[in-house]
Scaffold this motif. Structure first.
Motif, PDB file in Angstrom:
ATOM      1  N   ASP A 186     -18.767  31.553  -3.098  1.00  0.00           N
ATOM      2  CA  ASP A 186     -19.940  30.766  -3.486  1.00  0.00           C
ATOM      3  C   ASP A 186     -20.822  30.398  -2.292  1.00  0.00           C
ATOM      4  O   ASP A 186     -22.033  30.205  -2.437  1.00  0.00           O
ATOM      5  N   THR A 187     -20.211  30.311  -1.108  1.00  0.00           N
ATOM      6  CA  THR A 187     -20.968  29.920   0.081  1.00  0.00           C
ATOM      7  C   THR A 187     -21.288  31.108   0.992  1.00  0.00           C
ATOM      8  O   THR A 187     -21.729  30.924   2.120  1.00  0.00           O
ATOM      9  N   GLY A 188     -21.034  32.320   0.536  1.00  0.00           N
ATOM     10  CA  GLY A 188     -21.348  33.506   1.335  1.00  0.00           C
ATOM     11  C   GLY A 188     -20.118  34.332   1.654  1.00  0.00           C
ATOM     12  O   GLY A 188     -19.073  34.217   1.007  1.00  0.00           O
ATOM     13  N   ILE A 189     -20.240  35.164   2.680  1.00  0.00           N
ATOM     14  CA  ILE A 189     -19.155  36.072   3.077  1.00  0.00           C
ATOM     15  C   ILE A 189     -17.972  35.261   3.590  1.00  0.00           C
ATOM     16  O   ILE A 189     -18.132  34.338   4.383  1.00  0.00           O
ATOM     17  N   ILE A 190     -16.784  35.620   3.148  1.00  0.00           N
ATOM     18  CA  ILE A 190     -15.552  34.982   3.621  1.00  0.00           C
ATOM     19  C   ILE A 190     -15.029  35.865   4.754  1.00  0.00           C
ATOM     20  O   ILE A 190     -14.270  36.810   4.539  1.00  0.00           O
ATOM     21  N   TYR A 191     -15.478  35.574   5.971  1.00  0.00           N
ATOM     22  CA  TYR A 191     -15.190  36.437   7.115  1.00  0.00           C
ATOM     23  C   TYR A 191     -13.693  36.582   7.392  1.00  0.00           C
ATOM     24  O   TYR A 191     -13.240  37.649   7.795  1.00  0.00           O
ATOM     25  N   ASP A 192     -12.928  35.528   7.175  1.00  0.00           N
ATOM     26  CA  ASP A 192     -11.476  35.609   7.401  1.00  0.00           C
ATOM     27  C   ASP A 192     -10.777  36.500   6.382  1.00  0.00           C
ATOM     28  O   ASP A 192      -9.631  36.890   6.571  1.00  0.00           O
ATOM     29  N   GLY A 193     -11.453  36.824   5.294  1.00  0.00           N
ATOM     30  CA  GLY A 193     -10.846  37.625   4.230  1.00  0.00           C
ATOM     31  C   GLY A 193     -11.161  39.103   4.304  1.00  0.00           C
ATOM     32  O   GLY A 193     -10.650  39.891   3.502  1.00  0.00           O
ATOM     33  N   ILE A 194     -12.005  39.530   5.254  1.00  0.00           N
ATOM     34  CA  ILE A 194     -12.320  40.958   5.387  1.00  0.00           C
ATOM     35  C   ILE A 194     -11.027  41.681   5.740  1.00  0.00           C
ATOM     36  O   ILE A 194     -10.328  41.315   6.682  1.00  0.00           O
ATOM     37  N   SER A 195     -10.702  42.710   4.956  1.00  0.00           N
ATOM     38  CA  SER A 195      -9.393  43.347   5.163  1.00  0.00           C
ATOM     39  C   SER A 195      -9.397  44.836   4.841  1.00  0.00           C
ATOM     40  O   SER A 195     -10.195  45.317   4.037  1.00  0.00           O
ATOM     41  N   LEU A 196      -8.479  45.519   5.481  1.00  0.00           N
ATOM     42  CA  LEU A 196      -8.213  46.930   5.234  1.00  0.00           C
ATOM     43  C   LEU A 196      -7.384  47.031   3.965  1.00  0.00           C
ATOM     44  O   LEU A 196      -6.401  46.301   3.805  1.00  0.00           O
ATOM     45  N   ASP A 197      -7.773  47.903   3.058  1.00  0.00           N
ATOM     46  CA  ASP A 197      -6.999  48.117   1.833  1.00  0.00           C
ATOM     47  C   ASP A 197      -6.239  49.425   1.988  1.00  0.00           C
ATOM     48  O   ASP A 197      -6.715  50.483   1.583  1.00  0.00           O
ATOM     49  N   ASP A 198      -5.065  49.374   2.617  1.00  0.00           N
ATOM     50  CA  ASP A 198      -4.299  50.591   2.865  1.00  0.00           C
ATOM     51  C   ASP A 198      -3.523  51.073   1.645  1.00  0.00           C
ATOM     52  O   ASP A 198      -2.877  52.111   1.688  1.00  0.00           O
ATOM     53  N   SER A 199      -3.593  50.357   0.526  1.00  0.00           N
ATOM     54  CA  SER A 199      -2.904  50.829  -0.674  1.00  0.00           C
ATOM     55  C   SER A 199      -3.604  52.051  -1.248  1.00  0.00           C
ATOM     56  O   SER A 199      -3.025  52.784  -2.043  1.00  0.00           O
ATOM     57  N   LEU A 200      -4.859  52.317  -0.835  1.00  0.00           N
ATOM     58  CA  LEU A 200      -5.599  53.464  -1.339  1.00  0.00           C
ATOM     59  C   LEU A 200      -5.582  54.635  -0.369  1.00  0.00           C
ATOM     60  O   LEU A 200      -6.280  55.610  -0.577  1.00  0.00           O
ATOM     61  N   ASP A 201      -4.817  54.569   0.687  1.00  0.00           N
ATOM     62  CA  ASP A 201      -4.829  55.615   1.702  1.00  0.00           C
ATOM     63  C   ASP A 201      -4.244  56.901   1.137  1.00  0.00           C
ATOM     64  O   ASP A 201      -3.051  57.036   0.961  1.00  0.00           O
ATOM     65  N   ARG A 202      -5.120  57.860   0.870  1.00  0.00           N
ATOM     66  CA  ARG A 202      -4.687  59.132   0.281  1.00  0.00           C
ATOM     67  C   ARG A 202      -4.118  60.070   1.336  1.00  0.00           C
ATOM     68  O   ARG A 202      -3.554  61.091   1.022  1.00  0.00           O
ATOM     69  N   HIS A 203      -4.302  59.753   2.581  1.00  0.00           N
ATOM     70  CA  HIS A 203      -3.864  60.629   3.657  1.00  0.00           C
ATOM     71  C   HIS A 203      -2.364  60.857   3.605  1.00  0.00           C
ATOM     72  O   HIS A 203      -1.886  61.972   3.703  1.00  0.00           O
TER      73      HIS A 203
END
Length: 154
Positions: free
Chosen positions: A109-126
């Motif tokens: 609600d107050t904008g970007i949650i900078y501490d929550g920016i994260s890598l989603d490695d559950s989708l790593d198809r490699h």
């Protein structure tokens, strides 16, 4: 006995093959400024230049909000629309999707949650691709070992 030794050496060689493929994993870093700037590199530090970047807004997760391309240094920047709260999904992929990285940028609600920016490695198809290519080789190895054992007993 020679056949069994050849099969064992083949097995060890095949198990070593995925190591080279895994070394090409994409690594992405970000910095904060007026926008969020991402830089992606391959495992050897080579820039992930020309990769397709697809950004999905939380209110339309099946339709790209924006599509970009990384520059010669593997960089791109964007700023999510802060009027749309939720998880913004970012896919950074090569044309054949053999190299990829996936990120989430949360907006509250107050904008970007900078501490929550994260890598989603559950989708790593490699790793899925590397494992899928290993299974047929292991099956061939097991049948070859079985054949060598059966021939030796005969």
């Amino acid at each position: 006995m020679k056949s069994l030794l050849v099969a064992l050496v083949t097995c060890l060689a095949l198990i070593g093959l995925p190591g080279a493929a895994w070394a090409h994993q994409v690594e992405t870093f970000y910095t904060l400024g007026s926008q969020i700037e991402f830089q992606s590199v391959l495992g050897e530090g080579e820039p992930f230049a020309g990769a397709t970047v697809t950004i999905y807004a939380p209110n339309q997760p099946d339709r790209p909000w924006r599509t970009l391309t990384t520059d010669a240094n593997g960089r791109f920047a964007f700023l999510p629309d802060e009027s749309i709260p939720g998880d913004w999904e970012i896919a950074i992929e090569s044309e054949d999707v053999s190299h990829a990285d996936y990120w989430t940028v949360p907006v509250g609600d107050t904008g970007i949650i900078y501490d929550g920016i994260s890598l989603d490695d559950s989708l790593d198809r490699h790793y899925v691709t590397a494992a899928a290519t290993l299974v047929p080789w292991l099956m061939a190895l097991v049948s070859g070992l079985g054949w060598a054992w059966w021939k030796q007993r005969r």
